[in-house]
Motif scaffolding. Structure first.
Motif, PDB file in Angstrom:
ATOM      1  N   ASN A   7     -12.101 -14.542  -5.805  1.00 46.29           N
ATOM      2  CA  ASN A   7     -11.809 -15.074  -4.512  1.00 46.29           C
ATOM      3  C   ASN A   7     -11.682 -16.399  -4.132  1.00 46.29           C
ATOM      4  OD1 ASN A   7     -11.204 -12.145  -3.746  1.00 46.29           O
ATOM      5  ND2 ASN A   7     -13.457 -12.112  -3.014  1.00 46.29           N
ATOM      6  N   LYS A  10      -8.376 -17.854  -6.144  1.00 43.17           N
ATOM      7  CA  LYS A  10      -7.220 -17.680  -5.422  1.00 43.17           C
ATOM      8  C   LYS A  10      -6.845 -18.764  -4.488  1.00 43.17           C
ATOM      9  CE  LYS A  10      -6.722 -12.383  -5.984  1.00 43.17           C
ATOM     10  NZ  LYS A  10      -7.036 -11.233  -5.733  1.00 43.17           N
ATOM     11  N   ARG A  13      -4.589 -23.559  -5.378  1.00 42.14           N
ATOM     12  CA  ARG A  13      -3.203 -23.911  -5.400  1.00 42.14           C
ATOM     13  C   ARG A  13      -2.660 -25.153  -5.528  1.00 42.14           C
ATOM     14  NH1 ARG A  13      -0.050 -19.682  -3.926  1.00 42.14           N
ATOM     15  NH2 ARG A  13       1.317 -20.630  -5.434  1.00 42.14           N
ATOM     16  N   TYR A 189       3.365 -13.385 -10.602  1.00 43.63           N
ATOM     17  CA  TYR A 189       2.623 -13.225 -11.644  1.00 43.63           C
ATOM     18  C   TYR A 189       3.477 -12.499 -12.819  1.00 43.63           C
ATOM     19  CZ  TYR A 189      -1.202 -14.439  -8.764  1.00 43.63           C
ATOM     20  OH  TYR A 189      -2.124 -15.078  -7.667  1.00 43.63           O
TER      21      TYR A 189
END
Length: 200
Positions: A7, A10, A13, A189
């Protein structure tokens, strides 16, 4: 199954639209990041990773160096204008972390452990990747956007002169960071079947 790390990962970025309004002070950012680097693994615990934190005028100076250096590399005025706009988006951030590898240690390890001498530089690059992922994720977890840039080796000499970098430190990447002005786009992805294999 605990997925706390996933988590956190993620959140990390590439943020290109940066601002200067971060909630932490410069010293708090240094205090946040330094332990992450110290705890990041390196081969034989040789601790080859180095970091230089640039804030304020020093941060601006770095991106001015890059802008000036690329003037002789970009083929057309139109392309250079686009390049400058991109570089100014990094300059608009709050600061930059420069990442280095201490090559004196790499070369010493090559001598001390001759059986693995061909691996130590590759391993130092792996250490860089682990470290930058940790820092990047930590910044993201504190609401700070960042990206990882690679204008080395074009800027190595000018950076060394500007910031009194030891001769044995090799520049590996630049991480501009700051407040998040605009979020990253949707991440795509590849198909897991093309990426992973599992044998039982």
């Amino acid at each position: 199954m605990n997925q706390d790390y996933l988590n956190l990962a993620k959140q990390r970025r590439s943020i290109y639209a940066l601002g200067k309004e971060v909630s932490l002070s410069d010293q708090e950012i240094v205090d946040l990041v330094e332990p992450v680097i110290a705890e990041s693994p390196t081969p034989f615990n040789n601790q080859t990773t180095r970091a230089v934190f640039l804030f304020g005028q020093a941060h601006d100076q770095l991106w001015d160096i890059v802008i000036e250096r690329l003037k002789t590399e970009v083929p057309t005025a139109e392309a250079y204008a686009k390049t400058v706009a991109k570089l100014n988006s990094f300059k608009a951030g709050h600061g930059t972390i420069l990442y280095f590898t201490d090559m004196a240690i790499v070369h010493q390890m090559e001598q001390d452990f001759a059986l693995y001498k061909d691996n130590f530089y590759d391993w130092s690059e792996q250490a860089q990747g682990i470290m930058t992922m940790g820092v990047w994720t930590t910044l993201a977890n504190n609401g700070i956007g960042a990206s990882l840039q690679h204008y080395n080796p074009l800027i190595d000499e000018a950076v060394a002169q500007a910031f009194n970098i030891p001769e044995n430190w090799r520049l590996r990447a630049e991480m501009p960071f700051g407040s998040i002005v605009a979020p990253a786009g949707t991440k795509e992805y590849m198909d897991a079947a093309d990426r992973f294999k599992v044998f039982n």
